[in-house]
Design a protein around this motif. Structure first.
Motif, PDB file in Angstrom:
ATOM      1  N   VAL A  55       0.868  -1.188   0.000  1.00 34.29           N
ATOM      2  CA  VAL A  55       0.000   0.000   0.000  1.00 34.29           C
ATOM      3  C   VAL A  55       0.898   1.230   0.000  1.00 34.29           C
ATOM      4  O   VAL A  55       1.735   1.379   0.898  1.00 34.29           O
ATOM      5  N   ILE A  56       0.746   2.090  -1.004  1.00 34.72           N
ATOM      6  CA  ILE A  56       1.494   3.356  -1.024  1.00 34.72           C
ATOM      7  C   ILE A  56       0.541   4.451  -0.565  1.00 34.72           C
ATOM      8  O   ILE A  56      -0.516   4.659  -1.171  1.00 34.72           O
ATOM      9  N   GLY A  57       0.902   5.148   0.505  1.00 33.98           N
ATOM     10  CA  GLY A  57       0.054   6.239   1.011  1.00 33.98           C
ATOM     11  C   GLY A  57      -0.565   5.894   2.354  1.00 33.98           C
ATOM     12  O   GLY A  57      -1.099   4.799   2.546  1.00 33.98           O
ATOM     13  N   GLY A  77      -2.636   8.356   4.112  1.00 32.38           N
ATOM     14  CA  GLY A  77      -3.634   9.372   4.461  1.00 32.38           C
ATOM     15  C   GLY A  77      -4.874   8.663   5.008  1.00 32.38           C
ATOM     16  O   GLY A  77      -4.830   7.483   5.374  1.00 32.38           O
ATOM     17  N   ALA A  78      -5.999   9.389   5.028  1.00 31.14           N
ATOM     18  CA  ALA A  78      -7.236   8.817   5.572  1.00 31.14           C
ATOM     19  C   ALA A  78      -7.590   7.503   4.869  1.00 31.14           C
ATOM     20  O   ALA A  78      -8.013   6.526   5.500  1.00 31.14           O
ATOM     21  N   THR A  79      -7.361   7.459   3.551  1.00 23.45           N
ATOM     22  CA  THR A  79      -7.703   6.256   2.784  1.00 23.45           C
ATOM     23  C   THR A  79      -6.753   5.110   3.107  1.00 23.45           C
ATOM     24  O   THR A  79      -7.196   3.987   3.405  1.00 23.45           O
ATOM     25  N   ASP A 129       9.732   3.263   5.370  1.00 23.42           N
ATOM     26  CA  ASP A 129       9.759   4.722   5.499  1.00 23.42           C
ATOM     27  C   ASP A 129      10.424   5.302   4.247  1.00 23.42           C
ATOM     28  O   ASP A 129      11.639   5.165   4.059  1.00 23.42           O
ATOM     29  N   LEU A 130       9.616   5.951   3.405  1.00 23.16           N
ATOM     30  CA  LEU A 130      10.152   6.426   2.124  1.00 23.16           C
ATOM     31  C   LEU A 130      11.092   7.614   2.277  1.00 23.16           C
ATOM     32  O   LEU A 130      11.798   7.974   1.346  1.00 23.16           O
ATOM     33  N   ARG A 131      11.110   8.202   3.474  1.00 21.69           N
ATOM     34  CA  ARG A 131      12.085   9.288   3.670  1.00 21.69           C
ATOM     35  C   ARG A 131      13.487   8.710   3.853  1.00 21.69           C
ATOM     36  O   ARG A 131      14.470   9.352   3.534  1.00 21.69           O
ATOM     37  N   ALA A 140      -2.917   4.368  -2.550  1.00 23.32           N
ATOM     38  CA  ALA A 140      -3.797   5.204  -1.708  1.00 23.32           C
ATOM     39  C   ALA A 140      -3.191   6.605  -1.719  1.00 23.32           C
ATOM     40  O   ALA A 140      -2.935   7.201  -0.677  1.00 23.32           O
ATOM     41  N   THR A 141      -2.934   7.080  -2.937  1.00 23.60           N
ATOM     42  CA  THR A 141      -2.096   8.269  -3.116  1.00 23.60           C
ATOM     43  C   THR A 141      -2.895   9.560  -3.293  1.00 23.60           C
ATOM     44  O   THR A 141      -2.338  10.587  -3.685  1.00 23.60           O
ATOM     45  N   GLY A 142      -4.183   9.492  -3.038  1.00 20.53           N
ATOM     46  CA  GLY A 142      -4.956  10.723  -2.938  1.00 20.53           C
ATOM     47  C   GLY A 142      -5.439  11.281  -4.264  1.00 20.53           C
ATOM     48  O   GLY A 142      -5.510  10.576  -5.276  1.00 20.53           O
ATOM     49  N   PHE A 143      -5.735  12.580  -4.240  1.00 22.76           N
ATOM     50  CA  PHE A 143      -6.481  13.222  -5.332  1.00 22.76           C
ATOM     51  C   PHE A 143      -5.843  14.556  -5.711  1.00 22.76           C
ATOM     52  O   PHE A 143      -5.147  15.170  -4.901  1.00 22.76           O
ATOM     53  N   SER A 185       0.000  19.736   2.573  1.00 19.22           N
ATOM     54  CA  SER A 185      -1.026  18.689   2.550  1.00 19.22           C
ATOM     55  C   SER A 185      -1.945  18.986   1.377  1.00 19.22           C
ATOM     56  O   SER A 185      -1.795  19.999   0.702  1.00 19.22           O
ATOM     57  N   TRP A 186      -2.946  18.126   1.171  1.00 19.50           N
ATOM     58  CA  TRP A 186      -3.866  18.412   0.057  1.00 19.50           C
ATOM     59  C   TRP A 186      -4.688  19.659   0.339  1.00 19.50           C
ATOM     60  O   TRP A 186      -5.209  20.275  -0.590  1.00 19.50           O
ATOM     61  N   TYR A 187      -4.764  20.074   1.594  1.00 21.03           N
ATOM     62  CA  TYR A 187      -5.469  21.323   1.896  1.00 21.03           C
ATOM     63  C   TYR A 187      -4.818  22.511   1.187  1.00 21.03           C
ATOM     64  O   TYR A 187      -5.477  23.461   0.794  1.00 21.03           O
ATOM     65  N   GLY A 199       3.777  15.813  -4.161  1.00 23.38           N
ATOM     66  CA  GLY A 199       5.098  15.428  -4.653  1.00 23.38           C
ATOM     67  C   GLY A 199       6.210  16.329  -4.150  1.00 23.38           C
ATOM     68  O   GLY A 199       7.232  16.525  -4.780  1.00 23.38           O
ATOM     69  N   TYR A 200       6.019  16.845  -2.934  1.00 24.54           N
ATOM     70  CA  TYR A 200       6.908  17.908  -2.497  1.00 24.54           C
ATOM     71  C   TYR A 200       8.185  17.425  -1.823  1.00 24.54           C
ATOM     72  O   TYR A 200       9.031  18.212  -1.481  1.00 24.54           O
ATOM     73  N   GLU A 201       8.303  16.111  -1.639  1.00 22.25           N
ATOM     74  CA  GLU A 201       9.478  15.661  -0.900  1.00 22.25           C
ATOM     75  C   GLU A 201      10.713  15.524  -1.784  1.00 22.25           C
ATOM     76  O   GLU A 201      11.785  15.233  -1.309  1.00 22.25           O
TER      77      GLU A 201
HETATM   78  P1  NA7 Z   1      -4.299  12.031   0.984  1.00 30.42           P
HETATM   79  O1  NA7 Z   1      -4.712  12.450   2.322  1.00 30.42           O
HETATM   80  O2  NA7 Z   1      -3.886  13.064  -0.005  1.00 30.42           O
HETATM   81  O3  NA7 Z   1      -3.133  10.974   1.184  1.00 30.42           O
HETATM   82  C1  NA7 Z   1      -2.356  10.518   0.103  1.00 30.42           C
HETATM   83  C2  NA7 Z   1      -1.235   9.686   0.638  1.00 30.42           C
HETATM   84  O4  NA7 Z   1      -0.436   9.216  -0.445  1.00 30.42           O
HETATM   85  C3  NA7 Z   1      -0.317  10.461   1.564  1.00 30.42           C
HETATM   86  O5  NA7 Z   1       0.139   9.591   2.557  1.00 30.42           O
HETATM   87  C4  NA7 Z   1       0.808  10.869   0.606  1.00 30.42           C
HETATM   88  O6  NA7 Z   1       2.015  11.146   1.249  1.00 30.42           O
HETATM   89  C5  NA7 Z   1       0.914   9.628  -0.222  1.00 30.42           C
HETATM   90  N1  NA7 Z   1       1.556   9.856  -1.513  1.00 30.42           N
HETATM   91  C6  NA7 Z   1       1.134  10.657  -2.512  1.00 30.42           C
HETATM   92  N2  NA7 Z   1       2.008  10.633  -3.532  1.00 30.42           N
HETATM   93  C7  NA7 Z   1       3.009   9.818  -3.149  1.00 30.42           C
HETATM   94  C8  NA7 Z   1       4.203   9.393  -3.770  1.00 30.42           C
HETATM   95  N3  NA7 Z   1       4.547   9.820  -4.972  1.00 30.42           N
HETATM   96  N4  NA7 Z   1       5.006   8.550  -3.099  1.00 30.42           N
HETATM   97  C9  NA7 Z   1       4.652   8.125  -1.860  1.00 30.42           C
HETATM   98  N5  NA7 Z   1       3.541   8.477  -1.220  1.00 30.42           N
HETATM   99  C10 NA7 Z   1       2.720   9.319  -1.872  1.00 30.42           C
HETATM  100  O7  NA7 Z   1      -5.443  11.170   0.256  1.00 30.42           O
HETATM  101  P2  NA7 Z   1      -6.477  10.149   0.914  1.00 30.42           P
HETATM  102  O8  NA7 Z   1      -7.147   9.450  -0.206  1.00 30.42           O
HETATM  103  O9  NA7 Z   1      -5.835   9.332   1.963  1.00 30.42           O
HETATM  104  O10 NA7 Z   1      -7.483  11.075   1.646  1.00 30.42           O
HETATM  105  C11 NA7 Z   1      -8.131  12.107   0.931  1.00 30.42           C
HETATM  106  C12 NA7 Z   1      -9.294  12.611   1.709  1.00 30.42           C
HETATM  107  O11 NA7 Z   1     -10.417  11.761   1.470  1.00 30.42           O
HETATM  108  C13 NA7 Z   1      -9.177  12.591   3.183  1.00 30.42           C
HETATM  109  O12 NA7 Z   1      -8.470  13.627   3.690  1.00 30.42           O
HETATM  110  C14 NA7 Z   1     -10.621  12.606   3.608  1.00 30.42           C
HETATM  111  O13 NA7 Z   1     -11.110  13.915   3.637  1.00 30.42           O
HETATM  112  C15 NA7 Z   1     -11.297  11.807   2.570  1.00 30.42           C
HETATM  113  P3  NA7 Z   1       2.280  12.659   1.806  1.00 30.42           P
HETATM  114  O14 NA7 Z   1       1.429  12.760   3.020  1.00 30.42           O
HETATM  115  O15 NA7 Z   1       1.840  13.572   0.694  1.00 30.42           O
HETATM  116  O16 NA7 Z   1       3.714  12.698   2.057  1.00 30.42           O
END
Ligand code: NA7
Length: 511
Positions: free
Chosen positions: A186-188, A190-192, A353-355, A382-385, A497-499, A504-506
């Motif tokens: 699982v990559i990510g 966040g909440a998902t 830990d990707l850092r 699970a890399t968000g929107f 954050s997405w807010y 891709g800021y790292e």
């Molecule tokens: P989020 O909260 O944007 O989380 C996305 C996650 O994916 C977050 O941990 C990111 O790490 C990670 N991410 C994104 N791009 C990468 C890459 N390139 N490599 C590694 N990890 C990455 O999306 P969610 O779907 O979890 O939640 C969205 C909203 O839906 C949530 O806030 C609720 O309101 C409902 P990062 O933190 O950016 O370092």
């Protein structure tokens, strides 16, 4: 049944793009004005977020007595929530019930993606084209795309070479994926990611979690509701309905009014304990406002939460990676969780830990980090929107004089209160950037507020025979300056954050 589409050209007073939480309510509201309204959605069902996000463990973090519509007492009386936090299936059932109950389906066209929207100055109307070959003319367009509807797939090198299955959580197949006995990454987180990880950890053979940023999360208390609980909740609906319009982020409680440091330290601690044990987001948005503004208060409250997390993780080395240190509690979206941190105590779960060890590429067999290759059968993104902007820039929107929203927003994102955009007459947007309600609000409350404003505005225009409404450039500029002035006072604006649109800021994202 959705609207039949034998003729591909049709005219409406309003076309709504999206049939999720916002779109359904907007359709109901505008139809009551006697307008000809059509809602169009790319999905094969209604529900928006709750249609698409059917990944394991998907659930609201807003209580069901708040995450709902308030426009119909009959609906409030007849719908029986089964628990405090509804799962995806229950939420989707609710939206289907609403669509049936209010006979909305006859004005909804599903399986239809709007590809472009072009403003015709002479006719003062929009023409929308869809992937089904429609040309829909409309005097007004309302976008009800949701803030989080355009999934982000990071451009990892070797992406296409993976021989196993790769899936983004927001495009989870509706028939599900059998993960039993599989090696899953699982990559990510966040909440998902948190919901997926805690749900699948017990069933998969091995789970590798790729974490870029550690997240705070609060344990969810999710009791089931029977008739007695529902009756008690219903009895409070008049107060709840009142409260959600007046609180800080649209929940039903306002939080402490005394300044944080005016309260003795033991009492502060006791309040935090009480908020924490509520098993909700209260500790975040109905506790102390200082977590958003005051670094010293943020530090103290963040340390309280860190302690709570730390004690749940057996291996101190893993705990050190999972406990956030680089931002304050509540400056990013706080998820609720249910056994998330304990998942890392399982022998079949590893945290990468990707850092420390960044992803170098995707390989045919799995994921190669700087520490070596991890073999996987399934990769879950699970890399968000592309939050706020992605839904709108996914459509080729052409305003006055052919200007392109997509091009303009590449240079600078602008809106007037998130409701309209200069240069794009008669286009109303919901959950768009720079709305007071864009992200930092309980979405159902603020989206209903936006729908009501748009409905009143269109009603006013129609009644007064005004053909066009568009914010002036100076008004938009004033609004953006006001927004930025307020946002700059918060710790949220200083945190990526997405807010804040960060992605891709790292610096180790492989493009
Ligand atoms: P989020 O909260 O944007 O989380 C996305 C996650 O994916 C977050 O941990 C990111 O790490 C990670 N991410 C994104 N791009 C990468 C890459 N390139 N490599 C590694 N990890 C990455 O999306 P969610 O779907 O979890 O939640 C969205 C909203 O839906 C949530 O806030 C609720 O309101 C409902 P990062 O933190 O950016 O370092």
């Amino acid at each position: 049944m959705s609207v039949a589409t034998s003729s591909r050209k049709a005219s409406f007073d309003v076309v709504i793009i999206g049939a999720g939480f916002t779109g359904l309510y907007q359709l109901w509201s505008l139809r009551r004005l006697g307008l000809r309204v059509l809602a169009v959605d790319a999905a094969s069902g209604v529900g928006g977020t709750w249609y698409w996000n059917c990944y394991p463990g998907a659930r609201t973090d807003s209580p069901s007595n708040i995450y709902q519509y308030w426009f119909s007492d009959e609906l409030l009386d007849e719908w029986n929530w089964t628990q405090r936090y509804a799962g995806q299936a229950e939420s989707e059932r609710y939206f289907n019930h609403v669509a049936d109950r209010f006979e909305l389906r006859k004005d909804i066209r599903l399986n239809t993606r709007v590809e472009s929207a072009v403003w015709n100055e002479d006719a003062s109307q929009w023409t929308l084209t869809t992937d089904q070959g429609d040309a829909l003319e409309a005097r007004f367009v309302v976008t009800a795309l949701g803030p989080l509807s355009a999934p982000v797939v990071p451009p990892f090198v070797g992406h296409e070479s993976f021989a196993g299955r790769m899936v983004h959580t927001a495009r989870w197949p509706r028939e599900g994926i059998d993960l039993k006995g599989k090696r899953v990454g699982v990559i990510g987180t966040g909440a998902t990611g948190i919901q997926v990880i805690q749900s699948i950890a017990p069933e998969v053979a091995h789970l590798s979690v790729f974490q870029r940023t550690a997240n705070y999360a609060v344990p969810m208390s999710n009791p089931s509701y029977g008739d007695a609980e529902r009756a008690a909740i219903r009895a409070k609906y008049p107060q709840t309905r009142e409260a959600i319009w007046t609180t800080f982020v649209g929940f039903d409680e306002q939080g402490e009014t005394r300044p944080y440091f005016s309260i003795p330290v033991e009492e502060r601690r006791a309040i935090l304990e009480r908020l924490w044990s509520d098993g909700s987001l209260r500790i975040w948005v109905a506790g102390f406002m200082e977590i958003f503004f005051d670094q010293a208060a943020s530090d103290e409250i963040s340390e309280f939460v860190r302690e709570k997390i730390r004690v749940r993780i057996r291996d101190p080395k893993v705990a050190a990676k999972l406990v956030p240190q680089d931002h304050g509690f509540g400056t990013r979206r706080v998820p609720l969780e249910n056994g998330y941190f304990e998942a890392y105590n399982r022998p079949n779960v590893d945290l990468i830990d990707l850092r420390e060890t960044p992803i170098e590429r995707i390989t045919p067999k799995g994921i190669l980090t700087s520490a070596g290759e991890i073999e996987l059968d399934v990769i879950v993104l699970a890399t968000g929107f592309d939050a706020g902007t992605g839904g709108l820039t996914g459509i080729d929107i052409r305003g006055r004089d052919g200007r392109s929203l997509r091009q303009e927003w590449k240079r600078e994102v602008r809106t007037t209160m998130g409701l309209q955009i200069h240069g794009y007459p008669n286009l109303f947007t919901t959950s768009a950037p720079y709305a007071p309600a864009a992200a930092f609000c309980n979405a159902p409350t603020c989206l209903q507020h936006q729908v009501q404003w748009i409905t009143d505005c269109i009603d006013h225009l129609v009644k007064n025979q005004r053909r066009v409404i568009e914010p002036a450039a100076e008004t938009e500029q004033k609004w953006l300056a006001h927004h930025d002035e307020l946002a700059a006072m918060t710790l949220v604006a200083k945190t990526k954050s997405w807010y804040t649109g960060a992605r891709g800021y790292e610096g180790f994202e492989v493009a």
